[in-house]
Write a protein that holds these residues in place. Sequence first.
Motif, PDB file in Angstrom:
ATOM      1  N   SER A  55       2.660   6.740  16.387  1.00  0.00           N
ATOM      2  CA  SER A  55       2.300   8.116  16.061  1.00  0.00           C
ATOM      3  C   SER A  55       2.201   8.989  17.304  1.00  0.00           C
ATOM      4  O   SER A  55       2.165  10.211  17.212  1.00  0.00           O
ATOM      5  CB  SER A  55       0.962   8.143  15.314  1.00  0.00           C
ATOM      6  OG  SER A  55      -0.125   7.839  16.175  1.00  0.00           O
ATOM      7  N   ASP A  57       4.570   8.941  19.705  1.00  0.00           N
ATOM      8  CA  ASP A  57       5.905   9.199  20.241  1.00  0.00           C
ATOM      9  C   ASP A  57       6.278  10.675  20.185  1.00  0.00           C
ATOM     10  O   ASP A  57       6.794  11.235  21.167  1.00  0.00           O
ATOM     11  CB  ASP A  57       6.951   8.368  19.486  1.00  0.00           C
ATOM     12  CG  ASP A  57       6.857   6.883  19.816  1.00  0.00           C
ATOM     13  OD1 ASP A  57       6.080   6.525  20.721  1.00  0.00           O
ATOM     14  OD2 ASP A  57       7.555   6.086  19.164  1.00  0.00           O
ATOM     15  N   ARG A  58       6.018  11.313  19.066  1.00  0.00           N
ATOM     16  CA  ARG A  58       6.398  12.717  18.931  1.00  0.00           C
ATOM     17  C   ARG A  58       5.585  13.626  19.878  1.00  0.00           C
ATOM     18  O   ARG A  58       6.172  14.461  20.558  1.00  0.00           O
ATOM     19  CB  ARG A  58       6.257  13.166  17.478  1.00  0.00           C
ATOM     20  CG  ARG A  58       6.888  14.529  17.191  1.00  0.00           C
ATOM     21  CD  ARG A  58       6.713  14.899  15.727  1.00  0.00           C
ATOM     22  NE  ARG A  58       7.379  13.956  14.845  1.00  0.00           N
ATOM     23  CZ  ARG A  58       8.656  14.058  14.505  1.00  0.00           C
ATOM     24  NH1 ARG A  58       9.401  15.045  14.968  1.00  0.00           N
ATOM     25  NH2 ARG A  58       9.191  13.171  13.682  1.00  0.00           N
ATOM     26  N   GLN A  61       6.868  13.095  23.384  1.00  0.00           N
ATOM     27  CA  GLN A  61       8.171  13.741  23.546  1.00  0.00           C
ATOM     28  C   GLN A  61       8.010  15.246  23.734  1.00  0.00           C
ATOM     29  O   GLN A  61       8.703  15.868  24.554  1.00  0.00           O
ATOM     30  CB  GLN A  61       9.047  13.457  22.334  1.00  0.00           C
ATOM     31  CG  GLN A  61      10.466  14.003  22.449  1.00  0.00           C
ATOM     32  CD  GLN A  61      11.288  13.259  23.489  1.00  0.00           C
ATOM     33  OE1 GLN A  61      11.599  12.083  23.288  1.00  0.00           O
ATOM     34  NE2 GLN A  61      11.630  13.905  24.570  1.00  0.00           N
ATOM     35  N   ALA A  62       7.073  15.858  22.978  1.00  0.00           N
ATOM     36  CA  ALA A  62       6.828  17.293  23.106  1.00  0.00           C
ATOM     37  C   ALA A  62       6.326  17.634  24.505  1.00  0.00           C
ATOM     38  O   ALA A  62       6.686  18.679  25.069  1.00  0.00           O
ATOM     39  CB  ALA A  62       5.824  17.753  22.048  1.00  0.00           C
ATOM     40  N   ASP A  65       9.402  17.637  26.681  1.00  0.00           N
ATOM     41  CA  ASP A  65      10.266  18.783  26.409  1.00  0.00           C
ATOM     42  C   ASP A  65       9.730  20.031  27.099  1.00  0.00           C
ATOM     43  O   ASP A  65      10.495  20.827  27.654  1.00  0.00           O
ATOM     44  CB  ASP A  65      10.374  19.010  24.902  1.00  0.00           C
ATOM     45  CG  ASP A  65      11.204  17.936  24.210  1.00  0.00           C
ATOM     46  OD1 ASP A  65      11.931  17.204  24.917  1.00  0.00           O
ATOM     47  OD2 ASP A  65      11.111  17.833  22.975  1.00  0.00           O
ATOM     48  N   SER A 112      -2.873  13.916  24.519  1.00  0.00           N
ATOM     49  CA  SER A 112      -2.399  13.433  23.224  1.00  0.00           C
ATOM     50  C   SER A 112      -3.049  12.103  22.856  1.00  0.00           C
ATOM     51  O   SER A 112      -3.336  11.834  21.684  1.00  0.00           O
ATOM     52  CB  SER A 112      -0.873  13.251  23.246  1.00  0.00           C
ATOM     53  OG  SER A 112      -0.215  14.471  23.501  1.00  0.00           O
TER      54      SER A 112
END
Length: 225
Positions: A55, A57-58, A61-62, A65, A112
């Motif tokens: 959970s 990972d997103r 990644q953000a 980015d 996070s």
Amino acid sequence: MPLLLVVGCGGAPPPPPPPPAAPSLPPETPDAGPSEVTSDIGGLNEEAMGRAFQSLDRPIQACFDEATTRNPSLGGRFTLRMRVAPDGNLKWAYLGESDLGDRQLERCVLSSVRDRQWPRPVGGDGLAERGYEIESRSPAKELTEKWAKPAVAKARANAWTCRKGLQGRVKATVHIAPNGRVLGASITPPDERYEDVADCVADAIEKVRFGKVGRRMKLSFDLFW
């Protein structure tokens, strides 16, 4: 978009076996009654931790980015290490084995991690870690410490003021712009205590001016405290 790859996943070992039963008391000795024994380190459910890590990972990644809009050369490896309290809250978390070289990015990743409940360990606190590798959009060229000796010496002197009594060997990683300005810096701590000084060290290193390098460069060097 940089690719997020899981390169390793692990948790704490299962809780230690219970101690052997005490021998029966002699008849004439009164029984003191039951007592409770709690282990310092317990165990984590591997399947539940796998889902919890997935959970992340997103959000991670953000973080990348956003960070690559500032520096497209960002990428590398890091290991997320944490200690989970019996209630599922984190006692601490830090990034080990990291060569990211951007403290702002690391803070985003750690935020996070801290903004969520984790599976509750059994029998004490739970230790867990997971490794990541991030593919850079535009990899920086590696710079040798020998080329940047004066700047590295200045960075070490600046970082010395941040150490707060900590002793050991710490790896610093920096990204350098073509004009010699530091785009970002971070340290790889040997344990969770260094998380308290990581911001100070990154700020101290970012004040150093390296010589003109002609393109984006990446440099790692040791800090000896």
